[in-house]
Design an enzyme around this catalytic site. Structure first.
Site, short mmCIF file in Angstrom:
data_model
loop_
_atom_site.label_atom_id
_atom_site.label_comp_id
_atom_site.label_asym_id
_atom_site.label_seq_id
_atom_site.Cartn_x
_atom_site.Cartn_y
_atom_site.Cartn_z
N HIS A 319 1.36 -12.09 -0.31
CA HIS A 319 0.73 -12.52 -1.55
C HIS A 319 1.68 -13.46 -2.29
O HIS A 319 2.79 -13.07 -2.65
CB HIS A 319 0.42 -11.32 -2.44
CG HIS A 319 -0.73 -10.50 -1.95
ND1 HIS A 319 -0.72 -9.11 -1.99
CD2 HIS A 319 -1.92 -10.84 -1.40
CE1 HIS A 319 -1.86 -8.65 -1.51
NE2 HIS A 319 -2.61 -9.69 -1.13
N PHE A 493 6.02 -9.58 -3.10
CA PHE A 493 6.67 -8.52 -2.33
C PHE A 493 5.74 -7.72 -1.42
O PHE A 493 5.89 -6.53 -1.27
CB PHE A 493 7.41 -7.55 -3.27
CG PHE A 493 8.03 -8.19 -4.48
CD1 PHE A 493 8.88 -9.28 -4.34
CD2 PHE A 493 7.75 -7.73 -5.75
CE1 PHE A 493 9.45 -9.90 -5.45
CE2 PHE A 493 8.31 -8.34 -6.86
CZ PHE A 493 9.16 -9.43 -6.72
N HIS A 494 4.79 -8.40 -0.76
CA HIS A 494 3.84 -7.70 0.09
C HIS A 494 3.76 -8.26 1.52
O HIS A 494 2.65 -8.42 2.06
CB HIS A 494 2.44 -7.74 -0.54
CG HIS A 494 2.36 -7.14 -1.90
ND1 HIS A 494 1.41 -7.51 -2.82
CD2 HIS A 494 3.13 -6.19 -2.50
CE1 HIS A 494 1.58 -6.82 -3.94
NE2 HIS A 494 2.62 -6.01 -3.77
N PRO A 495 4.88 -8.57 2.17
CA PRO A 495 4.78 -9.07 3.55
C PRO A 495 4.14 -8.02 4.47
O PRO A 495 4.45 -6.83 4.37
CB PRO A 495 6.23 -9.36 3.94
CG PRO A 495 7.05 -8.51 3.02
CD PRO A 495 6.28 -8.44 1.74
#
Length: 561
Positions: A319, A493-495
């Site tokens: 994101h 912070f959503h890999p």
């Protein structure tokens, strides 16, 4: 990589251990690699059976810092090399060649110990899409019970929430004038107020629920691991970085893990399974280091091919966060409190005596899920609304009264990759997100900024806006707004997605619907890397759900063996 030889139920020979330079240390039933959002759940649930021996490996230290447990403390841990891997991406063409900072948790609890605490599950359609892609059992009606099982919600039990799970979820106690204005402004732009983003529908504007309880962070280490720590069948090894998988002879059966602890090479064998829960960066890295992945990449680094899987490390999604910063007309922001000696004392007293205030709720209090593009059937963007402003997350707040409207595209179509740069397991892999590489993502980014501006200009919100600091009035047309996104966009912070779940390895799948690595025995991947597509929201709660479901699948498969 060294190999176990002979019977998989026994340790390697002393000669083999000497040849590998590692000492045989443990023989257990399950080895969990990574004590993060998923790993803590796996270790705690599997060790509920006193006959099952479980080893949990975590590269980072114990979670003893006060800044981990104080909700607002992630402003400190965001930059701490002790508790954070502090990764950076490769220069990204879509970001004008910028390297984007990617924090990842490196302690018990993993990223659940350093994240923004927001409890979001995503949309029903996300999970139904997973199932439609050939992953039976992952549709919404199948995963909802695991969300419910995992949580104790302050609001009690309902069709959508649980009251007996390990993970504590609570409301933000007070109402904030600025958040109320944002919610009202969103309403004036056609987005209804909601009191539960995790209820019957996600769309709406309101306050987030957080993984906090009584003013403290509730990481998965605290929720799941702490109650399990005293079990004699569970061993937790911190400062233990996995460096490779161990195989039975020349087969594709994984029977253990090699790791470094205190500068000493060690290994442990697993009678049942090895479970990778190291996250979307390090789970594919460990597979590649162990000879599982794209043959050309492995050959480039001199790693013998154990099993060809082209999808390992591909399909990376994240994101992209676009942060609009405003100066507020009233001294009611957290900036005002943090920039004042008395304000700092006041918020400290709020927490000490009432477990409330900014220290208890972190940074982002309000949010919104809405549709930015006319063709979107469900919300395609998400807002995180902070009553403070800074140049970037964790940085010093601005000297003026400020607030931030952060907005991200929920379902990006851009795809990147994670690829090892060296056969040395201590060298971070190359991370390339390829942000804004598709027309859909570029259109959505511009529409998202326009949506934020529309809410800020709404009658309820406008009286609080002294000026738009970023992007500023000079960014007026679509080209200027896209340039702003490229110049200032960053991760939220959503890999995810780098060991994608699916039925067909020829089409990039790495694990099957039971999270077993295709073509390899005794190995699963249980973390956000297994998501085939990114969920529409924050990823901590979905990672917990995936681990809860994985435990049931692991135990079912064990009974059938």
């Amino acid at each position: 990589m060294f190999q176990f030889s002979g019977d998989r139920s026994g340790p390697a020979s002393q000669a083999g251990a000497a040849a590998a330079g590692a000492a045989a240390l443990d023989e257990v039933d399950y080895i969990v690699v990574g004590a993060g959002s998923a790993g803590c759940v796996l270790a705690a649930r599997l060790s509920e059976d006193p006959a099952a021996r479980v080893l949990l490996l975590e590269a980072g230290p114990p979670d003893r810092s006060l800044w981990i447990h104080l909700p607002i403390g992630y402003g400190k841990t965001m930059w701490s090399p002790t508790y954070n891997w502090c990764f950076h991406t490769e220069p990204d063409p879509g970001m004008n060649g910028r390297r984007i900072y990617w924090p990842r948790g490196k302690t018990l609890g993993g990223s659940s110990s350093i994240n923004g605490l927001i409890y979001i599950r995503g949309q029903r359609e996300d999970y139904d899409a997973w199932a439609a892609q050939g992953n039976p059992g992952w549709e919404w009606d199948e995963v909802l019970p695991y969300f419910v099982r995992s949580e104790t919600n302050q609001r009690g039990a309902s069709a959508f929430h649980g009251d007996a799970g390990p993970l504590k979820v609570s409301d933000i106690g007070g109402r904030h004038e600025l958040i109320e204005a944002f919610i009202a402004g969103a309403g004036e732009r056609g987005v209804p107020r909601t009191d539960d983003f995790n209820g019957a529908q996600q769309e709406g504007a309101g306050y987030y629920q957080l993984t906090t309880w009584d003013g403290w962070r509730c990481s998965t280490a605290k929720a799941y691991l702490r109650p399990a720590r005293k079990r004699p069948n569970l061993r937790i090894a911190t400062g233990a970085q996995a460096t490779g998988l161990c195989f039975e002879g020349t087969s594709r059966r994984v029977v253990g893990v090699e790791y470094l602890q205190g500068g000493v090479r060690k290994r442990a064998s697993a009678r049942a399974e090895v479970l990778l829960a190291a996250g979307a960066i390090q789970s594919p890295q460990l597979l590649q280091l162990s000879g599982i992945g794209p043959p050309a990449l492995l050959a480039e680094h001199g790693i013998p091919l154990r099993h060809a899987l082209e999808g390992v490390g591909e399909n990376l999604q994240d994101h992209l966060q676009i942060r609009l910063i405003y100066e507020c007309t009233k001294p009611i922001t957290t900036n005002d409190q943090l920039n004042s000696w008395w304000g700092q004392v006041r918020i400290a007293l709020q927490w000490l005596f009432a477990r409330s205030g900014p220290l208890a709720v972190g940074i982002n209090q309000g949010g919104c899920f809405m549709r930015a593009l006319p063709e979107s059937a469900t919300p395609d963007i998400q807002f995180h609304v902070a009553t403070l402003s800074a140049d970037m997350a964790g940085a010093k707040v601005h000297p003026y009264s400020g607030f931030t409207l952060s907005v991200c595209q929920l379902r990006p179509s851009s795809r990147g990759h994670v690829r090892i740069r060296s056969a040395d397991p201590l060298v971070p892999p190359a991370m390339q997100a390829n942000y804004l590489s598709t027309e859909l993502d570029r259109r959505t980014a511009v529409a998202a900024v326009r949506a934020a501006r529309a809410i800020a200009a709404a009658p309820a919100m406008a009286p609080y806006v002294a000026r738009e600091v970023k992007p500023g009035p000079q960014a007026a047309d679509d080209a200027a707004l896209l340039a702003f996104c490229r110049d200032h966009g960053a991760t939220i912070f959503h890999p995810s997605g780098t060991c994608a779940m699916g039925p067909d390895p020829a089409r990039g799948a790495v694990v099957d619907a039971r999270l077993r690595v295709h073509g390899v025995q005794g190995l699963r991947v249980v973390d956000c890397s297994a998501m085939p597509t990114l969920v529409s929201g924050n990823t901590n709660a979905p990672a917990v759900m995936m681990a809860e479901k994985a435990v049931d699948m692991i135990l079912e498969d064990a009974r059938q063996r």
